[in-house]
Design an enzyme around this catalytic site. Sequence first.
Site, PDB file in Angstrom:
ATOM      1  N   ASP A  64     -29.673 -72.458 -16.280  1.00 59.92           N
ATOM      2  CA  ASP A  64     -28.589 -73.234 -16.892  1.00 59.92           C
ATOM      3  C   ASP A  64     -28.074 -72.388 -18.050  1.00 59.92           C
ATOM      4  OD1 ASP A  64     -27.029 -74.883 -18.510  1.00 59.92           O
ATOM      5  OD2 ASP A  64     -28.207 -76.675 -18.077  1.00 59.92           O
ATOM      6  N   TYR A 157      -5.371 -78.773 -15.556  1.00 59.40           N
ATOM      7  CA  TYR A 157      -6.389 -77.723 -15.793  1.00 59.40           C
ATOM      8  C   TYR A 157      -6.797 -77.728 -17.271  1.00 59.40           C
ATOM      9  CZ  TYR A 157      -9.087 -73.578 -14.579  1.00 59.40           C
ATOM     10  OH  TYR A 157     -10.122 -72.697 -14.353  1.00 59.40           O
ATOM     11  N   LYS A 164     -10.551 -70.090 -19.768  1.00 53.77           N
ATOM     12  CA  LYS A 164     -10.314 -68.919 -18.896  1.00 53.77           C
ATOM     13  C   LYS A 164      -9.569 -67.815 -19.653  1.00 53.77           C
ATOM     14  CE  LYS A 164     -12.181 -70.252 -14.916  1.00 53.77           C
ATOM     15  NZ  LYS A 164     -13.519 -69.734 -14.537  1.00 53.77           N
TER      16      LYS A 164
HETATM   17  P1  NAD Z   1     -18.614 -74.338  -7.389  1.00 57.55           P
HETATM   18  O1  NAD Z   1     -18.747 -75.735  -7.848  1.00 57.55           O
HETATM   19  O2  NAD Z   1     -19.081 -74.019  -6.019  1.00 57.55           O
HETATM   20  O3  NAD Z   1     -19.300 -73.342  -8.415  1.00 57.55           O
HETATM   21  C1  NAD Z   1     -19.383 -73.607  -9.793  1.00 57.55           C
HETATM   22  C2  NAD Z   1     -20.790 -73.248 -10.187  1.00 57.55           C
HETATM   23  O4  NAD Z   1     -20.960 -73.376 -11.596  1.00 57.55           O
HETATM   24  C3  NAD Z   1     -21.832 -74.150  -9.531  1.00 57.55           C
HETATM   25  O5  NAD Z   1     -22.744 -73.356  -8.814  1.00 57.55           O
HETATM   26  C4  NAD Z   1     -22.513 -74.806 -10.710  1.00 57.55           C
HETATM   27  O6  NAD Z   1     -23.890 -75.034 -10.487  1.00 57.55           O
HETATM   28  C5  NAD Z   1     -22.296 -73.763 -11.777  1.00 57.55           C
HETATM   29  N1  NAD Z   1     -22.515 -74.258 -13.135  1.00 57.55           N
HETATM   30  C6  NAD Z   1     -21.871 -75.250 -13.804  1.00 57.55           C
HETATM   31  N2  NAD Z   1     -22.417 -75.424 -15.023  1.00 57.55           N
HETATM   32  C7  NAD Z   1     -23.428 -74.515 -15.133  1.00 57.55           C
HETATM   33  C8  NAD Z   1     -24.375 -74.198 -16.132  1.00 57.55           C
HETATM   34  N3  NAD Z   1     -24.417 -74.862 -17.308  1.00 57.55           N
HETATM   35  N4  NAD Z   1     -25.271 -73.202 -15.901  1.00 57.55           N
HETATM   36  C9  NAD Z   1     -25.251 -72.522 -14.732  1.00 57.55           C
HETATM   37  N5  NAD Z   1     -24.384 -72.779 -13.741  1.00 57.55           N
HETATM   38  C10 NAD Z   1     -23.488 -73.776 -13.933  1.00 57.55           C
HETATM   39  O7  NAD Z   1     -17.054 -73.992  -7.554  1.00 57.55           O
HETATM   40  P2  NAD Z   1     -16.254 -72.613  -7.414  1.00 57.55           P
HETATM   41  O8  NAD Z   1     -14.856 -73.025  -7.214  1.00 57.55           O
HETATM   42  O9  NAD Z   1     -16.917 -71.726  -6.449  1.00 57.55           O
HETATM   43  O10 NAD Z   1     -16.350 -71.995  -8.892  1.00 57.55           O
HETATM   44  C11 NAD Z   1     -16.830 -70.696  -9.166  1.00 57.55           C
HETATM   45  C12 NAD Z   1     -15.925 -69.985 -10.154  1.00 57.55           C
HETATM   46  O11 NAD Z   1     -14.677 -69.729  -9.529  1.00 57.55           O
HETATM   47  C13 NAD Z   1     -15.614 -70.781 -11.419  1.00 57.55           C
HETATM   48  O12 NAD Z   1     -15.625 -69.895 -12.515  1.00 57.55           O
HETATM   49  C14 NAD Z   1     -14.209 -71.273 -11.168  1.00 57.55           C
HETATM   50  O13 NAD Z   1     -13.520 -71.478 -12.367  1.00 57.55           O
HETATM   51  C15 NAD Z   1     -13.658 -70.080 -10.420  1.00 57.55           C
HETATM   52  N6  NAD Z   1     -12.423 -70.348  -9.686  1.00 57.55           N
HETATM   53  C16 NAD Z   1     -12.369 -71.346  -8.762  1.00 57.55           C
HETATM   54  C17 NAD Z   1     -11.179 -71.578  -8.064  1.00 57.55           C
HETATM   55  C18 NAD Z   1     -11.067 -72.688  -7.053  1.00 57.55           C
HETATM   56  O14 NAD Z   1      -9.959 -73.114  -6.759  1.00 57.55           O
HETATM   57  N7  NAD Z   1     -12.159 -73.195  -6.499  1.00 57.55           N
HETATM   58  C19 NAD Z   1     -10.061 -70.761  -8.314  1.00 57.55           C
HETATM   59  C20 NAD Z   1     -10.171 -69.731  -9.262  1.00 57.55           C
HETATM   60  C21 NAD Z   1     -11.355 -69.537  -9.937  1.00 57.55           C
HETATM   61  O1  0WE Z   2     -11.994 -73.556 -12.530  1.00 58.48           O
HETATM   62  C1  0WE Z   2     -11.757 -74.435 -11.744  1.00 58.48           C
HETATM   63  C2  0WE Z   2     -12.466 -75.763 -11.825  1.00 58.48           C
HETATM   64  C3  0WE Z   2     -13.581 -75.755 -12.805  1.00 58.48           C
HETATM   65  C4  0WE Z   2     -14.171 -77.101 -13.116  1.00 58.48           C
HETATM   66  C5  0WE Z   2     -14.220 -78.174 -12.237  1.00 58.48           C
HETATM   67  C6  0WE Z   2     -14.810 -79.370 -12.615  1.00 58.48           C
HETATM   68  C7  0WE Z   2     -14.838 -80.584 -11.725  1.00 58.48           C
HETATM   69  C8  0WE Z   2     -16.026 -81.467 -12.038  1.00 58.48           C
HETATM   70  C9  0WE Z   2     -14.703 -77.259 -14.375  1.00 58.48           C
HETATM   71  N1  0WE Z   2     -15.283 -78.419 -14.767  1.00 58.48           N
HETATM   72  C10 0WE Z   2     -15.360 -79.463 -13.907  1.00 58.48           C
HETATM   73  N2  0WE Z   2     -15.954 -80.613 -14.345  1.00 58.48           N
HETATM   74  C11 0WE Z   2     -16.259 -81.630 -13.504  1.00 58.48           C
HETATM   75  O2  0WE Z   2     -16.776 -82.672 -13.945  1.00 58.48           O
HETATM   76  N3  0WE Z   2     -10.803 -74.200 -10.778  1.00 58.48           N
HETATM   77  C12 0WE Z   2     -10.033 -72.997 -10.850  1.00 58.48           C
HETATM   78  C13 0WE Z   2     -10.472 -75.171  -9.711  1.00 58.48           C
HETATM   79  C14 0WE Z   2      -9.367 -76.029 -10.214  1.00 58.48           C
HETATM   80  O3  0WE Z   2      -9.601 -77.101 -10.994  1.00 58.48           O
HETATM   81  C15 0WE Z   2      -8.370 -77.644 -11.331  1.00 58.48           C
HETATM   82  C16 0WE Z   2      -7.361 -76.887 -10.752  1.00 58.48           C
HETATM   83  C17 0WE Z   2      -7.997 -75.842 -10.033  1.00 58.48           C
HETATM   84  C18 0WE Z   2      -7.331 -74.754  -9.252  1.00 58.48           C
HETATM   85  C19 0WE Z   2      -8.073 -78.746 -12.135  1.00 58.48           C
HETATM   86  C20 0WE Z   2      -6.748 -79.106 -12.313  1.00 58.48           C
HETATM   87  C21 0WE Z   2      -5.742 -78.358 -11.748  1.00 58.48           C
HETATM   88  C22 0WE Z   2      -6.029 -77.234 -10.955  1.00 58.48           C
END
Ligand code: NAD
Ligand code: 0WE
Length: 266
Positions: A64, A157, A164
């Site tokens: 964590d 967001y 970010k």
């Molecule tokens: P995901 O939920 O699969 O992964 C997020 C991860 O963060 C999870 O494995 C969760 O356990 C971990 N996490 C959260 N709090 C934590 C903590 N305190 N300690 C350790 N781990 C922790 O979702 P994802 O979309 O694969 O996200 C991965 C990365 O990609 C993030 O940085 C997200 O911002 C970025 N991202 C996602 C998208 C999208 O649309 N899904 C787009 C651009 C960037």
């Molecule tokens: O980085 C992200 C999402 C990260 C995220 C998602 C959650 C959902 C559950 C961070 N914190 C939380 N907390 C929770 O409780 N993305 C890039 C995916 C994402 O999230 C959005 C987006 C996109 C793209 C939220 C609003 C608008 C666009």
Amino acid sequence: MGFLTGKRALIVGVATDRSIAWGIAQAMQREGAELAFSYLNDKMRERVEPLAHSLGSRLTMPLDVMVDEQCNDAFELLKREWGELDILVHAVAFAPREALTGSFLQATTREGFRIAHDVSSYSFTALARHAHPLMTGRRGALLTLTYLGALRSIPGYNVMGLAKASLEANVRFLAADLGPEGIRVNAISAGPIKTLAAAGIPGFRKMLGRVAEIAPLRRNVTLEDVGNAAAFLCSDLAAGITGEILYVDSGFSTVGMSFPLEGGDA
Ligand code: NAD
Ligand code: 0WE
């Protein structure tokens, strides 16, 4: 022979088989890397361990990123088991759900701001500091995941956009510090992908549809798209690239306006 043969990578951020970190892990394993995985807590351990095993990895550990002691322990374990590290993948982000609900102005509290920046940006600095001694003399590479909300306002967001923006500055400052030792630091700015972190975000499906309409490639990006770019950036093929934010977003961020021209077919 894969272009990551002989490389050892720690993957932080796998939660499910839809996680971006999982797409990255698969691409890196395919290219010959040996993998270790961390999981957030016991609930995630049950999901992550079978995934790790399916890629031939037996090295898993709790982490964590909010807890300093867990960072110490994770890298102590890595040091004992491997003694060295080539690649660190940071795919972690979190803000309290309320912070991503409603307008930025109304939803952003001091506590939400603190947590978002702690988990989503500071953690990259902390992990880099721990990884550094294991990477000396090894052409190491650090990679994190960011989103366009760092640069542009995107509805909902909210404070994650600020976190970010901080993370992207983090990439540049770490690249400056670690570059002289041959360690590279980059980010991928991915287009939206339906992962656990995206589940339950209001309007997410609509957003996927808008990207597929507007982006030059007219489609959403996949875990494979991001995984392949990540494997490249962390390989010696990218030896000249550091401090960079690489967009893997079907070209969405490059478009100023998108509409069909009269008489045209675009
Ligand atoms: P995901 O939920 O699969 O992964 C997020 C991860 O963060 C999870 O494995 C969760 O356990 C971990 N996490 C959260 N709090 C934590 C903590 N305190 N300690 C350790 N781990 C922790 O979702 P994802 O979309 O694969 O996200 C991965 C990365 O990609 C993030 O940085 C997200 O911002 C970025 N991202 C996602 C998208 C999208 O649309 N899904 C787009 C651009 C960037
Ligand atoms: O980085 C992200 C999402 C990260 C995220 C998602 C959650 C959902 C559950 C961070 N914190 C939380 N907390 C929770 O409780 N993305 C890039 C995916 C994402 O999230 C959005 C987006 C996109 C793209 C939220 C609003 C608008 C666009």
